[in-house]
Design a protein around this motif. Sequence first.
Motif, PDB file in Angstrom:
ATOM      1  N   THR A 119     -13.754  13.868   6.935  1.00  0.00           N
ATOM      2  CA  THR A 119     -13.867  12.686   7.794  1.00  0.00           C
ATOM      3  C   THR A 119     -14.771  11.689   7.096  1.00  0.00           C
ATOM      4  OG1 THR A 119     -13.670  14.156   9.693  1.00  0.00           O
ATOM      5  CG2 THR A 119     -14.445  11.924  10.129  1.00  0.00           C
ATOM      6  N   TYR A 120     -14.269  10.470   6.914  1.00  0.00           N
ATOM      7  CA  TYR A 120     -15.034   9.445   6.199  1.00  0.00           C
ATOM      8  C   TYR A 120     -15.739   8.485   7.149  1.00  0.00           C
ATOM      9  CZ  TYR A 120     -12.829  10.312   1.601  1.00  0.00           C
ATOM     10  OH  TYR A 120     -12.414  10.840   0.415  1.00  0.00           O
ATOM     11  N   GLY A 121     -16.994   8.195   6.850  1.00  0.00           N
ATOM     12  CA  GLY A 121     -17.714   7.036   7.359  1.00  0.00           C
ATOM     13  C   GLY A 121     -17.899   6.926   8.856  1.00  0.00           C
ATOM     14  N   ALA A 122     -18.461   5.776   9.245  1.00  0.00           N
ATOM     15  CA  ALA A 122     -18.794   5.529  10.639  1.00  0.00           C
ATOM     16  C   ALA A 122     -17.525   5.437  11.491  1.00  0.00           C
ATOM     17  CB  ALA A 122     -19.599   4.246  10.759  1.00  0.00           C
ATOM     18  N   GLU A 123     -16.434   5.006  10.832  1.00  0.00           N
ATOM     19  CA  GLU A 123     -15.185   4.867  11.598  1.00  0.00           C
ATOM     20  C   GLU A 123     -14.467   6.197  11.809  1.00  0.00           C
ATOM     21  OE1 GLU A 123     -13.372   1.483   9.500  1.00  0.00           O
ATOM     22  OE2 GLU A 123     -15.365   0.699   9.949  1.00  0.00           O
ATOM     23  N   LYS A 124     -15.023   7.236  11.197  1.00  0.00           N
ATOM     24  CA  LYS A 124     -14.493   8.590  11.375  1.00  0.00           C
ATOM     25  C   LYS A 124     -13.006   8.687  11.068  1.00  0.00           C
ATOM     26  CE  LYS A 124     -18.189  10.645  13.794  1.00  0.00           C
ATOM     27  NZ  LYS A 124     -19.040  10.807  12.619  1.00  0.00           N
ATOM     28  N   VAL A 125     -12.653   8.227   9.864  1.00  0.00           N
ATOM     29  CA  VAL A 125     -11.271   8.379   9.398  1.00  0.00           C
ATOM     30  C   VAL A 125     -11.064   9.832   8.964  1.00  0.00           C
ATOM     31  CG1 VAL A 125      -9.576   7.645   7.667  1.00  0.00           C
ATOM     32  CG2 VAL A 125     -11.274   6.009   8.524  1.00  0.00           C
ATOM     33  N   ASP A 126     -10.115  10.524   9.608  1.00  0.00           N
ATOM     34  CA  ASP A 126      -9.791  11.890   9.193  1.00  0.00           C
ATOM     35  C   ASP A 126      -8.807  11.841   8.030  1.00  0.00           C
ATOM     36  OD1 ASP A 126     -11.369  13.251  11.065  1.00  0.00           O
ATOM     37  OD2 ASP A 126      -9.832  13.036  12.610  1.00  0.00           O
ATOM     38  N   ALA A 127      -9.341  11.965   6.815  1.00  0.00           N
ATOM     39  CA  ALA A 127      -8.476  11.902   5.633  1.00  0.00           C
ATOM     40  C   ALA A 127      -7.771  13.230   5.406  1.00  0.00           C
ATOM     41  CB  ALA A 127      -9.297  11.516   4.408  1.00  0.00           C
ATOM     42  N   LEU A 128      -8.411  14.350   5.771  1.00  0.00           N
ATOM     43  CA  LEU A 128      -7.777  15.673   5.700  1.00  0.00           C
ATOM     44  C   LEU A 128      -7.962  16.377   7.032  1.00  0.00           C
ATOM     45  CD1 LEU A 128      -9.004  16.895   2.176  1.00  0.00           C
ATOM     46  CD2 LEU A 128      -6.822  15.800   2.733  1.00  0.00           C
ATOM     47  N   LYS A 129      -6.873  16.962   7.523  1.00  0.00           N
ATOM     48  CA  LYS A 129      -6.901  17.548   8.870  1.00  0.00           C
ATOM     49  C   LYS A 129      -6.537  19.026   8.833  1.00  0.00           C
ATOM     50  CE  LYS A 129      -5.372  13.079  10.688  1.00  0.00           C
ATOM     51  NZ  LYS A 129      -4.154  12.334  11.068  1.00  0.00           N
ATOM     52  N   GLY A 130      -7.497  19.852   8.464  1.00  0.00           N
ATOM     53  CA  GLY A 130      -7.276  21.298   8.499  1.00  0.00           C
ATOM     54  C   GLY A 130      -6.300  21.786   7.447  1.00  0.00           C
ATOM     55  N   ILE A 131      -6.668  21.591   6.171  1.00  0.00           N
ATOM     56  CA  ILE A 131      -5.780  21.975   5.062  1.00  0.00           C
ATOM     57  C   ILE A 131      -5.958  23.456   4.726  1.00  0.00           C
ATOM     58  CG2 ILE A 131      -5.191  21.550   2.638  1.00  0.00           C
ATOM     59  CD1 ILE A 131      -4.636  19.074   4.242  1.00  0.00           C
ATOM     60  N   ASN A 132      -4.835  24.168   4.586  1.00  0.00           N
ATOM     61  CA  ASN A 132      -4.838  25.577   4.185  1.00  0.00           C
ATOM     62  C   ASN A 132      -3.859  25.781   3.042  1.00  0.00           C
ATOM     63  OD1 ASN A 132      -6.448  27.075   6.355  1.00  0.00           O
ATOM     64  ND2 ASN A 132      -5.037  25.815   7.574  1.00  0.00           N
ATOM     65  N   PHE A 133      -4.310  26.447   2.003  1.00  0.00           N
ATOM     66  CA  PHE A 133      -3.378  26.918   0.964  1.00  0.00           C
ATOM     67  C   PHE A 133      -4.077  27.945   0.105  1.00  0.00           C
ATOM     68  CE2 PHE A 133      -4.986  22.801  -0.910  1.00  0.00           C
ATOM     69  CZ  PHE A 133      -5.755  23.352  -1.921  1.00  0.00           C
ATOM     70  N   LEU A 134      -3.264  28.654  -0.685  1.00  0.00           N
ATOM     71  CA  LEU A 134      -3.799  29.601  -1.664  1.00  0.00           C
ATOM     72  C   LEU A 134      -2.958  29.495  -2.923  1.00  0.00           C
ATOM     73  CD1 LEU A 134      -5.406  32.046  -2.703  1.00  0.00           C
ATOM     74  CD2 LEU A 134      -3.836  33.507  -1.447  1.00  0.00           C
ATOM     75  N   PHE A 135      -3.602  29.156  -4.042  1.00  0.00           N
ATOM     76  CA  PHE A 135      -2.876  29.053  -5.305  1.00  0.00           C
ATOM     77  C   PHE A 135      -3.266  30.208  -6.205  1.00  0.00           C
ATOM     78  CE2 PHE A 135      -3.141  24.246  -4.509  1.00  0.00           C
ATOM     79  CZ  PHE A 135      -2.011  24.291  -3.713  1.00  0.00           C
ATOM     80  N   LYS A 136      -2.233  30.880  -6.712  1.00  0.00           N
ATOM     81  CA  LYS A 136      -2.470  32.035  -7.571  1.00  0.00           C
ATOM     82  C   LYS A 136      -2.445  31.642  -9.038  1.00  0.00           C
ATOM     83  CE  LYS A 136      -1.182  35.571  -4.391  1.00  0.00           C
ATOM     84  NZ  LYS A 136      -0.204  36.552  -3.952  1.00  0.00           N
ATOM     85  N   LYS A 137      -2.882  32.591  -9.839  1.00  0.00           N
ATOM     86  CA  LYS A 137      -2.953  32.402 -11.283  1.00  0.00           C
ATOM     87  C   LYS A 137      -1.589  32.022 -11.855  1.00  0.00           C
ATOM     88  CE  LYS A 137      -5.244  34.810 -15.003  1.00  0.00           C
ATOM     89  NZ  LYS A 137      -5.938  36.011 -15.411  1.00  0.00           N
ATOM     90  N   ASN A 138      -1.610  31.163 -12.859  1.00  0.00           N
ATOM     91  CA  ASN A 138      -0.390  30.771 -13.577  1.00  0.00           C
ATOM     92  C   ASN A 138       0.688  30.202 -12.661  1.00  0.00           C
ATOM     93  OD1 ASN A 138      -1.843  31.885 -15.641  1.00  0.00           O
ATOM     94  ND2 ASN A 138      -0.587  33.712 -15.815  1.00  0.00           N
ATOM     95  N   SER A 139       0.354  29.132 -11.984  1.00  0.00           N
ATOM     96  CA  SER A 139       1.335  28.478 -11.129  1.00  0.00           C
ATOM     97  C   SER A 139       1.139  26.969 -11.169  1.00  0.00           C
ATOM     98  CB  SER A 139       1.195  28.977  -9.685  1.00  0.00           C
ATOM     99  OG  SER A 139      -0.103  28.708  -9.192  1.00  0.00           O
ATOM    100  N   LEU A 140       2.257  26.274 -11.028  1.00  0.00           N
ATOM    101  CA  LEU A 140       2.222  24.815 -10.967  1.00  0.00           C
ATOM    102  C   LEU A 140       2.480  24.405  -9.521  1.00  0.00           C
ATOM    103  CD1 LEU A 140       2.200  21.932 -11.892  1.00  0.00           C
ATOM    104  CD2 LEU A 140       4.332  22.301 -13.102  1.00  0.00           C
ATOM    105  N   ASN A 141       1.428  23.891  -8.903  1.00  0.00           N
ATOM    106  CA  ASN A 141       1.477  23.546  -7.487  1.00  0.00           C
ATOM    107  C   ASN A 141       1.457  22.030  -7.341  1.00  0.00           C
ATOM    108  OD1 ASN A 141       0.892  26.437  -6.463  1.00  0.00           O
ATOM    109  ND2 ASN A 141      -0.666  26.021  -8.022  1.00  0.00           N
ATOM    110  N   LEU A 142       2.437  21.523  -6.621  1.00  0.00           N
ATOM    111  CA  LEU A 142       2.583  20.073  -6.528  1.00  0.00           C
ATOM    112  C   LEU A 142       2.524  19.625  -5.073  1.00  0.00           C
ATOM    113  CD1 LEU A 142       3.315  17.332  -7.873  1.00  0.00           C
ATOM    114  CD2 LEU A 142       5.722  17.997  -7.670  1.00  0.00           C
ATOM    115  N   ILE A 143       1.680  18.625  -4.824  1.00  0.00           N
ATOM    116  CA  ILE A 143       1.589  18.035  -3.490  1.00  0.00           C
ATOM    117  C   ILE A 143       2.091  16.600  -3.580  1.00  0.00           C
ATOM    118  CG2 ILE A 143       0.050  17.336  -1.616  1.00  0.00           C
ATOM    119  CD1 ILE A 143      -1.814  19.635  -2.380  1.00  0.00           C
ATOM    120  N   LEU A 144       3.155  16.304  -2.844  1.00  0.00           N
ATOM    121  CA  LEU A 144       3.722  14.961  -2.844  1.00  0.00           C
ATOM    122  C   LEU A 144       3.363  14.244  -1.555  1.00  0.00           C
ATOM    123  CD1 LEU A 144       7.330  15.718  -4.192  1.00  0.00           C
ATOM    124  CD2 LEU A 144       5.421  14.684  -5.451  1.00  0.00           C
TER     125      LEU A 144
END
Length: 216
Positions: free
Chosen positions: A14-39
């Motif tokens: 959450t950023y600043g006085a205006e309380k912008v929620d830039a990320l809302k409860g992110i969950n992931f698990l990345f394992k060894k030797n993997s290409l993970n892409l977020i679009l």
Amino acid sequence: MKDKILEFKEVWKTYGAEKVDALKGINFLFKKNSLNLILGPSGSGKTTLLNIASLIDTPTNGEVIIRGKNTSYLPKPERSKIRKREIGIIYQRENLLPYLNILENTMLPMISPDKEKAIELLKSVDIMDSRKFPEELSTEYEQKAGLARAMINHPSLILADEPTGELDADSTDVLMDLIRDIGDKYTVLMVSNNSDLADYADNLFSIKNGELEKVN
Ligand code: ADP
Ligand code: MG
């Protein structure tokens, strides 16, 4: 356990006085030797997520676990140490300092300086003359050098914030082929707004308004 490289558990930002929620409860698990892409589109939270993954920024809530270690409540020097050892980063541009040649740029973050090793690594990304300066390189080659610099300490995690953002379609393919190869030996987390890149990923996610969804 050893295979778990990067895990986010209910990460909020959450950023600043205006309380912008830039990320809302992110969950992931990345394992060894993997290409993970977020679009995701501009403003969806991609850079915020990467800055938290790179330990440059801290989450407002939640846990960021790197190789089994919860980094969320560690003091800053400790976080910097982990970042230096475990993480390499490449950005959309301005990866390189203009007054250093490519070899010097690549060696700058090197923990145990080894010129031959750096030259070898640069060759592996198709840079044969590392005495050139950044301004003498095309954007494609600048990004290749940025990639080499991100790999220089053989980090467990490579983060890429729209690394193809300034490239045309042909150069994008060239860089993505390199990143694809790197993804077989390293754990890569890349974010982008270019949906043409989807096929390169082992794990594909989309992000919208700070919410992450697994695509495949
Ligand atoms: P992206 O990289 O996908 O374009 P960002 O992570 O940069 O998205 O931004 C996500 C949201 O957070 C946007 O609404 C943006 O305006 C806001 N934001 C990003 N950085 C800051 C900051 N330092 N202060 C306040 N708001 C920010
Ligand atoms: Mg961004």
